[in-house]
Design a protein around this motif. Structure first.
Motif, PDB file in Angstrom:
ATOM      1  N   PRO A  27      44.593  11.329  19.872  1.00  0.00           N
ATOM      2  CA  PRO A  27      44.026  10.412  20.862  1.00  0.00           C
ATOM      3  C   PRO A  27      44.029   8.952  20.417  1.00  0.00           C
ATOM      4  N   LYS A  28      43.815   8.709  19.125  1.00  0.00           N
ATOM      5  CA  LYS A  28      43.865   7.326  18.624  1.00  0.00           C
ATOM      6  C   LYS A  28      45.250   6.720  18.847  1.00  0.00           C
ATOM      7  N   THR A  29      46.281   7.530  18.554  1.00  0.00           N
ATOM      8  CA  THR A  29      47.641   7.024  18.717  1.00  0.00           C
ATOM      9  C   THR A  29      47.969   6.822  20.188  1.00  0.00           C
ATOM     10  N   LEU A  30      47.499   7.715  21.042  1.00  0.00           N
ATOM     11  CA  LEU A  30      47.727   7.533  22.476  1.00  0.00           C
ATOM     12  C   LEU A  30      47.061   6.242  22.956  1.00  0.00           C
ATOM     13  N   ASP A  31      45.865   5.965  22.495  1.00  0.00           N
ATOM     14  CA  ASP A  31      45.194   4.709  22.838  1.00  0.00           C
ATOM     15  C   ASP A  31      46.015   3.519  22.346  1.00  0.00           C
ATOM     16  N   TRP A  32      46.560   3.658  21.123  1.00  0.00           N
ATOM     17  CA  TRP A  32      47.393   2.597  20.554  1.00  0.00           C
ATOM     18  C   TRP A  32      48.638   2.371  21.416  1.00  0.00           C
ATOM     19  N   MET A  33      49.263   3.448  21.876  1.00  0.00           N
ATOM     20  CA  MET A  33      50.439   3.328  22.738  1.00  0.00           C
ATOM     21  C   MET A  33      50.091   2.599  24.026  1.00  0.00           C
ATOM     22  N   LYS A  34      48.934   2.905  24.584  1.00  0.00           N
ATOM     23  CA  LYS A  34      48.513   2.231  25.816  1.00  0.00           C
ATOM     24  C   LYS A  34      48.297   0.737  25.570  1.00  0.00           C
ATOM     25  N   THR A  35      47.715   0.417  24.420  1.00  0.00           N
ATOM     26  CA  THR A  35      47.504  -0.987  24.076  1.00  0.00           C
ATOM     27  C   THR A  35      48.827  -1.714  23.912  1.00  0.00           C
ATOM     28  N   MET A  36      49.765  -1.085  23.188  1.00  0.00           N
ATOM     29  CA  MET A  36      51.078  -1.698  22.978  1.00  0.00           C
ATOM     30  C   MET A  36      51.824  -1.873  24.299  1.00  0.00           C
ATOM     31  N   ALA A  37      51.771  -0.856  25.151  1.00  0.00           N
ATOM     32  CA  ALA A  37      52.456  -0.938  26.439  1.00  0.00           C
ATOM     33  C   ALA A  37      51.907  -2.091  27.276  1.00  0.00           C
ATOM     34  N   ARG A  38      50.587  -2.237  27.255  1.00  0.00           N
ATOM     35  CA  ARG A  38      49.961  -3.320  28.023  1.00  0.00           C
ATOM     36  C   ARG A  38      50.328  -4.690  27.434  1.00  0.00           C
ATOM     37  N   GLN A  39      50.238  -4.801  26.105  1.00  0.00           N
ATOM     38  CA  GLN A  39      50.513  -6.082  25.460  1.00  0.00           C
ATOM     39  C   GLN A  39      51.965  -6.513  25.619  1.00  0.00           C
ATOM     40  N   LYS A  40      52.874  -5.559  25.531  1.00  0.00           N
ATOM     41  CA  LYS A  40      54.305  -5.862  25.605  1.00  0.00           C
ATOM     42  C   LYS A  40      54.834  -5.813  27.033  1.00  0.00           C
ATOM     43  N   ASN A  41      53.983  -5.374  27.958  1.00  0.00           N
ATOM     44  CA  ASN A  41      54.416  -5.184  29.347  1.00  0.00           C
ATOM     45  C   ASN A  41      55.687  -4.350  29.395  1.00  0.00           C
ATOM     46  N   ALA A  42      55.683  -3.278  28.628  1.00  0.00           N
ATOM     47  CA  ALA A  42      56.836  -2.377  28.529  1.00  0.00           C
ATOM     48  C   ALA A  42      56.340  -0.956  28.353  1.00  0.00           C
ATOM     49  N   ALA A  43      57.077  -0.008  28.886  1.00  0.00           N
ATOM     50  CA  ALA A  43      56.754   1.394  28.603  1.00  0.00           C
ATOM     51  C   ALA A  43      57.082   1.692  27.141  1.00  0.00           C
ATOM     52  N   ILE A  44      56.384   2.668  26.579  1.00  0.00           N
ATOM     53  CA  ILE A  44      56.622   3.066  25.194  1.00  0.00           C
ATOM     54  C   ILE A  44      56.602   4.587  25.121  1.00  0.00           C
ATOM     55  N   THR A  45      57.540   5.145  24.350  1.00  0.00           N
ATOM     56  CA  THR A  45      57.611   6.593  24.243  1.00  0.00           C
ATOM     57  C   THR A  45      57.967   7.015  22.828  1.00  0.00           C
ATOM     58  N   GLY A  46      57.572   8.228  22.475  1.00  0.00           N
ATOM     59  CA  GLY A  46      57.827   8.834  21.175  1.00  0.00           C
ATOM     60  C   GLY A  46      56.930  10.056  21.069  1.00  0.00           C
ATOM     61  N   SER A  47      57.172  10.902  20.062  1.00  0.00           N
ATOM     62  CA  SER A  47      56.344  12.107  19.946  1.00  0.00           C
ATOM     63  C   SER A  47      55.455  12.038  18.707  1.00  0.00           C
ATOM     64  N   LEU A  48      54.405  12.846  18.728  1.00  0.00           N
ATOM     65  CA  LEU A  48      53.455  12.880  17.626  1.00  0.00           C
ATOM     66  C   LEU A  48      52.776  14.238  17.532  1.00  0.00           C
ATOM     67  N   VAL A  49      52.156  14.486  16.396  1.00  0.00           N
ATOM     68  CA  VAL A  49      51.317  15.674  16.227  1.00  0.00           C
ATOM     69  C   VAL A  49      50.103  15.508  17.120  1.00  0.00           C
ATOM     70  N   TYR A  50      49.862  16.495  17.994  1.00  0.00           N
ATOM     71  CA  TYR A  50      48.743  16.374  18.930  1.00  0.00           C
ATOM     72  C   TYR A  50      48.030  17.714  19.043  1.00  0.00           C
ATOM     73  N   PHE A  51      46.716  17.697  18.845  1.00  0.00           N
ATOM     74  CA  PHE A  51      45.893  18.906  18.936  1.00  0.00           C
ATOM     75  C   PHE A  51      45.272  18.968  20.325  1.00  0.00           C
ATOM     76  N   ASP A  52      45.539  20.084  21.033  1.00  0.00           N
ATOM     77  CA  ASP A  52      45.063  20.197  22.408  1.00  0.00           C
ATOM     78  C   ASP A  52      44.871  21.672  22.748  1.00  0.00           C
ATOM     79  N   ASN A  53      43.753  21.994  23.357  1.00  0.00           N
ATOM     80  CA  ASN A  53      43.470  23.383  23.764  1.00  0.00           C
ATOM     81  C   ASN A  53      43.634  24.365  22.603  1.00  0.00           C
ATOM     82  N   ALA A  54      43.119  23.972  21.449  1.00  0.00           N
ATOM     83  CA  ALA A  54      43.055  24.825  20.253  1.00  0.00           C
ATOM     84  C   ALA A  54      44.412  25.074  19.606  1.00  0.00           C
ATOM     85  N   VAL A  55      45.456  24.341  20.004  1.00  0.00           N
ATOM     86  CA  VAL A  55      46.766  24.491  19.359  1.00  0.00           C
ATOM     87  C   VAL A  55      47.340  23.109  19.035  1.00  0.00           C
TER      88      VAL A  55
END
Length: 258
Positions: free
Chosen positions: A63-91
């Motif tokens: 979630p921290k990295t997702l928040d960071w991506m949202k901040t970067m996207a807003r600051q750069k006025n550009a979409a941003i994509t990439g993958s990361l380790v993410y824990f969700d629904n116990a997996v």
């Protein structure tokens, strides 16, 4: 009028299993981006490297990295994509986020987990492909090992851009080069591949070879150094290629089943 999409490919070394350090380093790299970039593409698992030890990463880091991506996207006025380790629904998942400047977020979980490294035993595989509509382009983002499976990437929805983020190692880099070219030709779409560079703590070397290929498989940019490269895609190019060479009209029909 032709629709254009300016894409920045971030070919970078990664700090092993250290999300904060990677976010800080990437923030520096993104600082010098031109203001007219529309889409920023980061590698697979860009906050950790290709780790098979997700338990070493705090569950809050996703979630921290997702928040960071949202901040970067807003600051750069550009979409941003990439993958990361993410824990969700116990997996744990190898999850790609596509974040737009207004915060709109699309998600893709890697379908083909890399059995050779035991990824299938650690990360939960996804089963739904993602199609993002952004600035007049249809974009299909996939992850690394997905590249070896052409049925999963088949252009049944008339996407314009096929995009792969990866940690693809040196010994098999010839396959990376060849398969990216094949995917662009057979799908008559731009094909973007963004790989990391450098070494990881598992002893693997990564040579980059980030590339953009046009709808005929012609190379537009290619890199083997640590850098951010940009390229501009044209919607008109895709239309012209498909109008002239109507190969997609002859594609096989099929239904994917679990």
């Amino acid at each position: 009028m032709d629709k254009l999409l300016k894409v920045a490919l971030v070919q970078t070394a990664l700090v092993w299993e250290d999300p904060r350090a990677n976010r800080l380093e990437l923030e520096k790299k993104l600082g010098g981006l031109a203001s007219d970039v529309d889409l920023i593409v980061l590698p697979e698992m860009f906050t950790t490297g290709f780790t098979m030890n997700p338990q070493h990463i705090g569950k809050e880091e996703g979630p921290k990295t997702l928040d960071w991506m949202k901040t970067m996207a807003r600051q750069k006025n550009a979409a941003i994509t990439g993958s990361l380790v993410y824990f969700d629904n116990a997996v744990y998942t190898n999850r790609l986020f596509f974040v737009e400047p207004d915060g709109t977020t699309s998600v893709y979980d890697k379908r083909h987990t890399f059995t050779l490294a035991g990824e299938d035993k650690v990360y939960h595989a996804g089963n739904e492909r993602l199609l993002v509509r952004y600035k007049g382009f249809r974009i299909c983002p996939l992850i690394c090992y997905d590249l070896r499976f052409p049925v999963w990437a088949r252009n049944t929805e008339d996407y314009d851009v096929l995009l792969y983020v990866a940690n693809w190692p040196e010994p098999r880099i010839n396959a990376w080069d060849a398969l990216l070219k094949a995917r662009s030709i057979e799908n008559m779409a731009y094909c973007i591949g963004v790989n990391r560079i450098g070494a990881d703590d598992s002893g693997h070397q990564y040579p980059g070879h980030s590339v953009v290929l046009d709808g005929l498989g012609q190379e537009m940019v290619f890199s083997t150094t640590e850098e951010v490269v940009t390229v501009t895609l044209s919607k008109k190019h895709i239309k012209e290629v498909r109008d002239k060479l109507k190969f997609l009209n002859d594609r096989d029909s099929f239904i994917l089943e679990e």
